[in-house]
Design a protein around this motif. Structure first.
Motif, short mmCIF file in Angstrom:
data_model
loop_
_atom_site.label_atom_id
_atom_site.label_comp_id
_atom_site.label_asym_id
_atom_site.label_seq_id
_atom_site.Cartn_x
_atom_site.Cartn_y
_atom_site.Cartn_z
N THR A 45 0.84 -1.20 0.00
CA THR A 45 0.00 0.00 0.00
C THR A 45 0.88 1.24 0.00
OG1 THR A 45 -0.12 0.00 2.41
CG2 THR A 45 -1.91 -1.11 1.23
N ASN A 46 0.30 2.34 -0.40
CA ASN A 46 0.97 3.64 -0.34
C ASN A 46 -0.09 4.73 -0.32
OD1 ASN A 46 1.91 3.11 -3.73
ND2 ASN A 46 0.20 4.36 -3.15
N VAL A 47 0.38 5.93 -0.02
CA VAL A 47 -0.44 7.13 -0.11
C VAL A 47 0.27 8.03 -1.11
CG1 VAL A 47 -1.24 9.15 1.16
CG2 VAL A 47 -1.22 6.91 2.28
N ILE A 48 -0.48 8.70 -1.97
CA ILE A 48 0.13 9.62 -2.93
C ILE A 48 0.02 11.03 -2.34
CG2 ILE A 48 0.11 10.48 -5.30
CD1 ILE A 48 0.70 7.43 -4.97
N ASP A 49 1.17 11.69 -2.16
CA ASP A 49 1.16 13.03 -1.55
C ASP A 49 0.83 14.11 -2.58
OD1 ASP A 49 3.53 13.62 -2.93
OD2 ASP A 49 4.80 13.60 -1.15
N GLU A 50 0.82 15.36 -2.14
CA GLU A 50 0.44 16.48 -3.01
C GLU A 50 1.42 16.69 -4.17
OE1 GLU A 50 3.12 17.71 0.19
OE2 GLU A 50 1.14 16.77 0.28
N ARG A 51 2.63 16.14 -4.06
CA ARG A 51 3.61 16.23 -5.15
C ARG A 51 3.48 15.08 -6.14
NH1 ARG A 51 8.56 16.03 -1.32
NH2 ARG A 51 7.08 14.59 -0.41
N GLY A 52 2.59 14.11 -5.83
CA GLY A 52 2.41 12.95 -6.68
C GLY A 52 3.38 11.83 -6.36
N LEU A 53 4.03 11.90 -5.19
CA LEU A 53 5.00 10.88 -4.79
C LEU A 53 4.34 9.85 -3.88
CD1 LEU A 53 7.99 13.24 -3.92
CD2 LEU A 53 7.62 11.95 -6.04
N ALA A 54 4.79 8.60 -4.01
CA ALA A 54 4.29 7.52 -3.15
C ALA A 54 4.94 7.65 -1.77
CB ALA A 54 4.61 6.17 -3.76
#
Length: 127
Positions: A45-54
């Motif tokens: 799993t991951n979360v995508i941050d506001e910069r589009g990074l995992a």
């Protein structure tokens, strides 16, 4: 024949350099076990941050695209063929661990590459 293979390789290499948005449902690490004659796909799993990074949902740290990362997978899928893996992941797993169609298409291509490497008893490196 070599010209066709070279052309296909050039096209494939160029397309591998394009930008794609990361799937918020997670990512897979694909590898072979030649002794067991199986293709494995570890899902993380991951979360995508506001910069589009995992980002690792547990630590909040960016997950690097290259290099070794110590994380625990959520699920490990295995199959003898690309089709068997696709059925397990896309048809039998609810909720599906893939939410973007381009990610599903990428996985299908990679599973076929892994299957060919398995059959030919060659090394497989995920693109």
């Amino acid at each position: 024949m070599d010209l066709i293979v070279d052309d296909l390789t050039t096209i494939d290499n160029k397309l591998s350099q394009r930008h794609i948005d990361l799937d918020p449902a997670g990512y897979f690490i694909i590898y072979l076990d030649l002794h067991e004659r199986l293709i494995y796909a570890k899902h993380f799993t991951n979360v995508i941050d506001e910069r589009g990074l995992a980002v690792d949902p547990e630590t909040g740290k960016v997950i690097p695209a290259r290099g070794k990362v110590e994380r625990t997978q959520t699920t490990v899928f295995s199959g003898r063929t690309a089709k068997e893996l696709c059925v397990k992941i896309f048809e039998e797993t609810q909720p599906c661990p893939v939410s973007f169609l381009d990610h599903a298409a990428y996985l299908g291509r990679e599973f076929v590459r892994a299957e060919v490497a398995l059959v030919m008893e060659k090394e497989y490196v995920q693109d």
